[in-house]
Design an enzyme around this catalytic site. Structure first.
Site, PDB file in Angstrom:
ATOM      1  N   GLU A 124       9.973   5.437 -11.748  1.00  0.00           N
ATOM      2  CA  GLU A 124      10.075   6.827 -11.231  1.00  0.00           C
ATOM      3  C   GLU A 124       8.738   7.569 -11.388  1.00  0.00           C
ATOM      4  OE1 GLU A 124      12.758   7.890  -9.705  1.00  0.00           O
ATOM      5  OE2 GLU A 124      14.443   6.743 -10.498  1.00  0.00           O
TER       6      GLU A 124
HETATM    7  C1  LIG Z   1      12.954  -2.594 -14.060  1.00  0.00           C
HETATM    8  C2  LIG Z   1      12.236  -1.939 -12.926  1.00  0.00           C
HETATM    9  C3  LIG Z   1      12.968  -1.362 -11.891  1.00  0.00           C
HETATM   10  C4  LIG Z   1      12.318  -0.771 -10.817  1.00  0.00           C
HETATM   11  N1  LIG Z   1      13.061  -0.274  -9.770  1.00  0.00           N
HETATM   12  C5  LIG Z   1      12.425   0.124  -8.628  1.00  0.00           C
HETATM   13  C6  LIG Z   1      13.173   0.469  -7.450  1.00  0.00           C
HETATM   14  O1  LIG Z   1      14.408   0.463  -7.446  1.00  0.00           O
HETATM   15  N2  LIG Z   1      12.492   0.794  -6.337  1.00  0.00           N
HETATM   16  C7  LIG Z   1      11.123   0.832  -6.295  1.00  0.00           C
HETATM   17  O2  LIG Z   1      10.582   1.142  -5.242  1.00  0.00           O
HETATM   18  N3  LIG Z   1      10.380   0.510  -7.392  1.00  0.00           N
HETATM   19  C8  LIG Z   1      10.995   0.156  -8.548  1.00  0.00           C
HETATM   20  N4  LIG Z   1      10.262  -0.191  -9.656  1.00  0.00           N
HETATM   21  C9  LIG Z   1       8.798  -0.183  -9.581  1.00  0.00           C
HETATM   22  C10 LIG Z   1       8.165   0.939 -10.373  1.00  0.00           C
HETATM   23  O3  LIG Z   1       8.411   2.161  -9.744  1.00  0.00           O
HETATM   24  C11 LIG Z   1       6.677   0.606 -10.520  1.00  0.00           C
HETATM   25  O4  LIG Z   1       6.578  -0.482 -11.421  1.00  0.00           O
HETATM   26  C12 LIG Z   1       5.874   1.795 -11.018  1.00  0.00           C
HETATM   27  O5  LIG Z   1       5.788   2.767 -10.014  1.00  0.00           O
HETATM   28  C13 LIG Z   1       4.454   1.409 -11.459  1.00  0.00           C
HETATM   29  O6  LIG Z   1       3.820   0.672 -10.467  1.00  0.00           O
HETATM   30  P1  LIG Z   1       3.090  -0.698 -10.859  1.00  0.00           P
HETATM   31  O7  LIG Z   1       4.064  -1.530 -11.619  1.00  0.00           O
HETATM   32  O8  LIG Z   1       2.524  -1.278  -9.614  1.00  0.00           O
HETATM   33  O9  LIG Z   1       1.946  -0.277 -11.834  1.00  0.00           O
HETATM   34  P2  LIG Z   1       0.492   0.251 -11.410  1.00  0.00           P
HETATM   35  O10 LIG Z   1       0.620   1.293 -10.385  1.00  0.00           O
HETATM   36  O11 LIG Z   1      -0.376  -0.905 -11.143  1.00  0.00           O
HETATM   37  O12 LIG Z   1       0.043   0.925 -12.769  1.00  0.00           O
HETATM   38  C14 LIG Z   1      -0.464   0.181 -13.873  1.00  0.00           C
HETATM   39  C15 LIG Z   1      -0.984   1.183 -14.913  1.00  0.00           C
HETATM   40  O13 LIG Z   1      -2.056   1.942 -14.337  1.00  0.00           O
HETATM   41  C16 LIG Z   1      -1.767   3.321 -14.431  1.00  0.00           C
HETATM   42  N5  LIG Z   1      -2.264   4.007 -13.240  1.00  0.00           N
HETATM   43  C17 LIG Z   1      -2.060   3.697 -11.940  1.00  0.00           C
HETATM   44  N6  LIG Z   1      -2.660   4.586 -11.158  1.00  0.00           N
HETATM   45  C18 LIG Z   1      -3.260   5.494 -11.960  1.00  0.00           C
HETATM   46  C19 LIG Z   1      -4.045   6.664 -11.741  1.00  0.00           C
HETATM   47  N7  LIG Z   1      -4.308   7.131 -10.532  1.00  0.00           N
HETATM   48  N8  LIG Z   1      -4.504   7.321 -12.822  1.00  0.00           N
HETATM   49  C20 LIG Z   1      -4.234   6.903 -14.085  1.00  0.00           C
HETATM   50  N9  LIG Z   1      -3.500   5.814 -14.349  1.00  0.00           N
HETATM   51  C21 LIG Z   1      -3.012   5.110 -13.293  1.00  0.00           C
HETATM   52  C22 LIG Z   1      -0.244   3.408 -14.516  1.00  0.00           C
HETATM   53  O14 LIG Z   1       0.174   4.635 -15.121  1.00  0.00           O
HETATM   54  C23 LIG Z   1       0.068   2.193 -15.365  1.00  0.00           C
HETATM   55  O15 LIG Z   1      -0.107   2.492 -16.727  1.00  0.00           O
HETATM   56  C24 LIG Z   1      10.906  -0.739 -10.777  1.00  0.00           C
HETATM   57  C25 LIG Z   1      10.164  -1.290 -11.824  1.00  0.00           C
HETATM   58  C26 LIG Z   1      10.813  -1.906 -12.877  1.00  0.00           C
HETATM   59  C27 LIG Z   1       9.984  -2.533 -13.967  1.00  0.00           C
END
Ligand SMILES: Cc1cc2nc3c(=O)[nH]c(=O)nc-3n(C[C@H](O)[C@H](O)[C@H](O)COP(=O)(O)OP(=O)(O)OC[C@H]3O[C@@H](n4cnc5c(N)ncnc54)[C@H](O)[C@@H]3O)c2cc1C
Length: 595
Positions: A405
């Site tokens: 989220e």
């Molecule tokens: C169990 C689970 C259920 C989920 N359910 C859904 C779902 O139903 N639908 C859906 O669409 N998604 C879902 N997600 C996905 C989830 O929303 C994403 O994992 C989340 O948005 C983070 O994206 P990412 O994993 O690609 O991490 P990244 O975006 O790669 O982030 C990695 C790290 O970098 C940091 N970061 C990234 N950008 C910045 C910035 N600009 N400035 C500072 N720090 C930054 C982040 O805070 C994080 O610490 C789910 C994930 C999990 C694990």
């Protein structure tokens, strides 16, 4: 079922400038009987129908989670966000918040339910055409069909608009042809309806309603996760997937409007779920501490264990105050709208208005739950590290709350970004307040009018905290101006100050309301919790403001600003240990979260 309140709707973010009247702040004590009944139904459903099956759910017994979701739908627990005319129960914001709290004892279930009835269903409620609503909502409201929300992709999480999933119109103009992959999709393994974001012609970010049976749609294998073992999380593949033309949701190129408005709702509901989870874990830790003996005593008699139970309850109290105050604000603003006009547009406006409060609910909720669960594991000792005990599972399950989220980093950035937008757009008179504060600083310390009353010192702390924010934010804005967003560490510190102010103020006003209605003696526990929050909040604010100031000014100017900061945050010393002991007594006599 709609219920009414008599709250005044303050503007989103205005808690930084105004001192709300207690009657304008909603607290859990004001839940109506109807609202309580909804929460009770949700709680009983989890206790009777879900908890007995946790072991099987954790083992992913095929079909069990969808079966339980459908059963909850038969009781009306899935249709809160759907208007009655489409088969839902059309709950008010306060009732749906209470439902989210009470459904949350087992995280895998509440996450699955939230993905269905929140982010999976609401896009159609808010953005669907009449035909789309008639086709999908009655089935989604009852659980006949289950939904999921597909935004994330392998390379596009926080940066969601970096989507590589493509949609083109078929040569005969009848279908959208989708190609690409989604990742991490909650309910992905069993849902019937998928809200899918893709770029039309590789450019225009848009949203589509996709059904499981559409040709070219394939869910992938379940992910091997650290926690939430009972929930389904799967990738989804689209290979020339044919989606009828009429299943475009909202407008081409306006998918971000759908995605981000829906996430505002999701964030707030997640905060409410974290509240329910934290209360559950605290209760279980309190009971374990009573039963477990060491050195001939119940461990619950040891000061260090009592301090843990107290601090857990204090933070849960802060979270609860924030969640219900925000729900009250949203509900009041909803009621203030003209139902004769475009109700959905009005709902969108309200959600946007309180986007700052929703991000705070998400960040603070997930961090309180993480803290509470970590301390619960410690109270359980070695048994907390064993899968036979529920806190081990809760510990694994809660970790993701700080990630999905919108990660807590992204939400912290958003809090300040949204505040600055409101300030520069003139919606929130932050700039005028900053200028007034500068005049006050230049005028030098004034002789404060002597005022008295039981809350004077507490109110002074909140007022000083607000000035500390204006001071630190003003210095940062002056130095970095439109480049402030690039200074993420400063933005993060400012977001922490904003968050602490909202928590402190909400906890204090609630304690004042309890004292006014039930007397100081009955309010002793909540007053102790509120005061502990005030003092720890002021400490946090001081650290964050000092860091932000030191990054923005230097030399004599910095020394002067730090002296001003000290003056704003000057407070009578509090006996935090005594306050915690008072809260610990309340936890232990209730054997659970006591307020
Ligand atoms: C169990 C689970 C259920 C989920 N359910 C859904 C779902 O139903 N639908 C859906 O669409 N998604 C879902 N997600 C996905 C989830 O929303 C994403 O994992 C989340 O948005 C983070 O994206 P990412 O994993 O690609 O991490 P990244 O975006 O790669 O982030 C990695 C790290 O970098 C940091 N970061 C990234 N950008 C910045 C910035 N600009 N400035 C500072 N720090 C930054 C982040 O805070 C994080 O610490 C789910 C994930 C999990 C694990």
């Amino acid at each position: 079922m709609a219920t009414t309140t008599t709250l005044k709707a303050a503007l989103g973010g205005s808690f930084l400038l105004e001192s709300p009247r207690p009657e304008d702040v909603f607290t859990p004590a004001e839940l109506t009987d109807d609202q309580r009944l909804i929460g009770q139904t949700a709680e009983e459903f989890v206790t009777k129908e879900v908890t007995p099956h946790i072991a099987e759910l954790e083992e992913k017994k095929p079909g069990l989670m969808p079966q339980l979701l459908k059963k909850s739908g038969e009781l009306g627990l899935l249709g809160g966000g759907v208007p009655e005319e489409y088969g839902g129960t059309g709950l008010d914001r306060i009732s749906s918040t209470f439902l989210s709290e009470k459904i949350s004892a087992y995280a895998s279930f509440s996450v699955s339910l939230g993905a269905h009835s929140g982010i999976g269903t609401l896009p159609i409620v808010y953005f669907g055409t009449e035909d789309q609503k008639k086709k999908y909502l009655p089935k989604l409201a009852t659980g006949e069909w289950l939904a999921s929300y597909c935004l994330s992709e392998p390379q596009a999480g926080s940066d969601a608009q970096n989507s590589r999933t493509r949609a083109v119109l078929s040569p005969d103009g009848k279908n959208w042809v989708l190609n690409g992959q989604k990742m991490w999709i909650t309910n992905g393994g069993f849902a019937d309806v998928y809200i899918v974001f893709a770029k039309v012609d590789g450019e225009k970010f848009s949203c589509f309603i996709v059904e499981r049976g559409f040709p070219g749609f394939t869910p992938g294998a379940e992910e091997k996760k650290m926690g939430l073992h009972g929930s389904s999380t799967a990738p989804i593949f689209f290979e020339n997937c044919l989606v009828p033309k009429e299943n475009l949701l909202h407008e081409i190129g306006r998918g971000h409007i759908v995605a981000f408005n829906i996430l505002n709702v999701g964030r707030f509901s997640l905060g409410a779920s974290c509240l329910g989870g934290a209360k559950e874990v605290l209760g279980s830790a309190a009971r374990y501490a009573r039963e477990r003996t060491a050195f001939g005593h119940s461990i619950g008699q040891f000061g260090l264990i009592r301090a843990k139970l107290a601090e857990m309850a204090i933070r849960v109290y802060g979270l609860e105050s924030v969640i219900y105050r925000s729900a009250g604000l949203m509900e009041r603003a909803m009621q203030a709208g003209d139902s004769g006009g475009d109700q959905i547009k009005h709902t969108m406006k309200v959600l946007e208005e309180y986007a700052i409060e929703s991000s705070i609910a998400k960040v603070y909720g997930s961090e309180v739950l993480s803290y509470v669960t970590d301390e619960a594991v410690q109270i359980y000792g070695g048994y907390g590290f064993h899968e036979d005990y529920p806190v081990a599972r809760a510990y694994r399950d809660t970790r993701v709350d700080r990630i999905f989220e919108g990660t807590n980093e992204i939400n912290r950035l958003l809090i300040i970004q949204m505040l600055m937008k409101r300030a520069l757009g003139g919606t929130l008179p932050l700039l005028a307040a900053g200028a007034k504060l500068q005049e006050e600083i230049l005028a030098g310390p004034s002789l404060e009018e002597a005022s008295d009353g039981p809350w004077v010192e507490d109110e002074r702390i909140v007022a000083g905290a607000k000035k500390a924010f204006l001071l630190a934010a003003g210095a940062a804005m002056q130095k970095y101006r439109e480049k402030l967003a690039d200074q993420q560490e400063i933005v993060g510190a400012l977001a922490d100050i904003v968050l602490e102010i909202f928590v402190m103020q909400s906890g204090l006003i609630r304690a004042q309301k309890v004292a006014a209605s039930r007397g100081a003696a009955a309010a002793a526990g909540v007053s102790a919790a509120a005061r502990a929050l005030l003092h720890s909040g002021a400490d946090e604010i001081e650290i964050a403001a000092r860091a932000a100031l030191a990054a923005a000014v230097e030399g004599d100017m910095l020394r002067t600003q730090l002296a001003v900061l000290r003056r704003f945050l000057k407070r009578e010393p509090a006996d935090i240990i005594a306050l915690r002991r008072q809260v610990a007594d309340a936890v232990q006599s209730a054997d659970r979260y006591p307020f």
